[in-house]
Design an enzyme around this catalytic site. Structure first.
Site, PDB file in Angstrom:
ATOM      1  N   SER A 179      57.593  51.558  21.159  1.00  0.00           N
ATOM      2  CA  SER A 179      57.058  51.935  19.852  1.00  0.00           C
ATOM      3  C   SER A 179      57.795  53.075  19.177  1.00  0.00           C
ATOM      4  O   SER A 179      57.781  53.174  17.944  1.00  0.00           O
ATOM      5  CB  SER A 179      55.577  52.303  19.985  1.00  0.00           C
ATOM      6  OG  SER A 179      55.414  53.397  20.869  1.00  0.00           O
ATOM      7  N   HIS A 207      54.192  45.526  19.466  1.00  0.00           N
ATOM      8  CA  HIS A 207      55.112  45.599  18.331  1.00  0.00           C
ATOM      9  C   HIS A 207      56.064  44.403  18.259  1.00  0.00           C
ATOM     10  O   HIS A 207      56.935  44.366  17.390  1.00  0.00           O
ATOM     11  CB  HIS A 207      55.916  46.899  18.405  1.00  0.00           C
ATOM     12  CG  HIS A 207      55.063  48.122  18.328  1.00  0.00           C
ATOM     13  ND1 HIS A 207      54.685  48.702  17.135  1.00  0.00           N
ATOM     14  CD2 HIS A 207      54.479  48.870  19.309  1.00  0.00           C
ATOM     15  CE1 HIS A 207      53.920  49.754  17.384  1.00  0.00           C
ATOM     16  NE2 HIS A 207      53.785  49.877  18.688  1.00  0.00           N
ATOM     17  N   LYS A 239      49.036  45.580  14.126  1.00  0.00           N
ATOM     18  CA  LYS A 239      50.425  45.669  13.669  1.00  0.00           C
ATOM     19  C   LYS A 239      50.743  44.449  12.798  1.00  0.00           C
ATOM     20  O   LYS A 239      50.273  44.352  11.683  1.00  0.00           O
ATOM     21  CB  LYS A 239      51.378  45.775  14.859  1.00  0.00           C
ATOM     22  CG  LYS A 239      51.478  47.179  15.453  1.00  0.00           C
ATOM     23  CD  LYS A 239      50.316  47.542  16.325  1.00  0.00           C
ATOM     24  CE  LYS A 239      50.490  48.873  17.001  1.00  0.00           C
ATOM     25  NZ  LYS A 239      49.301  49.233  17.823  1.00  0.00           N
TER      26      LYS A 239
END
Length: 394
Positions: A179, A207, A239
């Site tokens: 991240s 992610h 996300k």
């Protein structure tokens, strides 16, 4: 109110002195590339809404209809009376998308990671993690009270050596996309290592899912692997999905184990059913032709950013994902660069220790499918000005 102890107030003073002070920004607009803050509009490069779905009409419609049908809250945990048919539909759709036997929903990605690692780790199951894993994975290991170690970042040889020194079989844990650095774990090699040594594997692909691989199936897909190549795959909806919550994808037997022993699953109210409805709509978009188009736009934006970035005074980390960190080094200067950009109408958060290692404070630039080419060119131009300004240039 009662007076606070000196150690607490002293800690706050020290936090300010070290340029590590954190504070909340209050926004007054939907989550997209244009954000309203204190009456001003800014171009944002600090959101994890990678595909630009958080303000998508289909998700808002599904959320509204879900609230009208199911109400505002789920009322209790999944194991009491909080597991509604919309939750079940979402779990089944996710399982089919990834090709796994079961999916369990969680309220947050942090909670999902705590649940899995604390339920599996213990004196009979050590934990081995990448050195740069997310804080929730580290906290899960600490909560489990298992013996645990961290191998050198992205280094399979380091993982193998540490694994060989551990007396028992355990759980190998890594992020898919890291991240703060934006790079991708060597998943193929780690899976081979774990299989050879008969260790369980866990990948947190918060992610990567939605953005990478076939139909957005994430880092594992990008590496040519199916989701069932690992013991557990954790994904979040906050996300690329543009909603909120998380899930764990695994085998039927592992799902049953977590249902019995994962305390954050057992003792937490289930996610709002309307949010499950919105997430189901998001999954449909991610798997559609529109999802392919958004992933392509994101990929094009990443390439344009790297091409347009000034070469002087900028250290860009080795990332091909939507996370494009620029290392500044000093925390004070990182804050100054961020403040300069905000004065120029651009939001880009400075990330400082302990979130990143000491001496590696950075701008964590995140790109979206909804950024235009003009947005990215403007960012790169203003970034060059910010770097020059904070280095004492004219």
């Amino acid at each position: 109110m009662p007076k606070l102890p000196n150690w607490l107030t002293d800690s706050l003073v020290l936090q300010r002195e070290r340029q590590l002070w954190r504070q909340t920004k209050v926004l007054a607009a939907p989550q997209n590339t244009q954000m309203s803050l204190a009456g001003e509009t800014y171009l944002s490069f600090c959101s994890n809404d990678y595909l630009g779905l958080a303000d998508h009409p289909a998700l808002k419609q599904a959320l509204a209809e879900g609230a009208l049908r199911y109400g505002a809250g789920s009322g209790s945990s999944h194991l009491v009376s909080g597991h509604l048919d919309i939750h079940d539909q979402l779990e089944q759709a996710l399982a089919q998308w990834l090709g796994v036997e079961r999916v369990l929903l969680f309220s947050t990605g942090y909670m999902a990671n705590l649940a899995v690692i604390s339920a599996l780790g213990g004196k009979d199951c050590p934990i081995l993690q990448d050195k740069l894993n997310h804080a929730s994975l580290i906290d899960g290991a600490q909560l489990s009270q298992a013996p645990w170690r961290r191998y050198l970042h992205g280094n399979v040889d380091s993982a193998a050596k540490m694994m060989a020194r551990m007396e028992q079989l355990g759980l190998l844990v890594t992020d898919g996309v890291f991240s703060m650095d934006g790079d991708i774990a060597p998943l193929s090699e780690l899976v081979v290592l774990a299989d050879q040594e008969h260790w369980m594997t866990m990948v947190d692909d918060a992610h990567g899912l939605g953005c990478l691989g076939d139909q957005g199936q994430g880092s594992l897909s990008l590496a040519g692997l199916k989701a069932d190549a690992v013991t557990l795959l954790v994904g979040t909806f906050g996300k690329a999905f543009g909603t909120a919550g998380a899930f764990v994808a695994c085998s039927q037997e592992m799902a049953e184990y977590l249902t019995q022993f994962a305390r954050p699953y057992i003792y937490t109210t289930a996610m709002a059913p309307a949010m499950a409805a919105a997430t189901l709509a998001s999954l449909e978009l991610i798997c559609s032709a529109e999802g392919d188009q958004r992933r392509q736009r994101l990929s094009n934006n990443i390439a344009l950013f790297k091409q347009s970035l000034p070469t002087q005074g900028v250290t860009l980390m080795a990332s091909d994902t939507a996370i494009q960190p620029i290392v500044i080094g000093d925390s004070g200067r990182a804050m100054a660069v961020s403040a300069f950009l905000q004065q120029q109408g651009i939001l880009c958060t400075a990330i400082r220790p302990p979130t990143v290692p000491a001496g590696s404070a950075r701008l964590r630039i995140t790109l979206s499918a909804d950024h235009t080419q003009e947005d990215i060119v403007l960012l790169c131009r203003k970034l060059a000005d910010a770097i020059d300004y904070t280095s004492g240039g004219e």
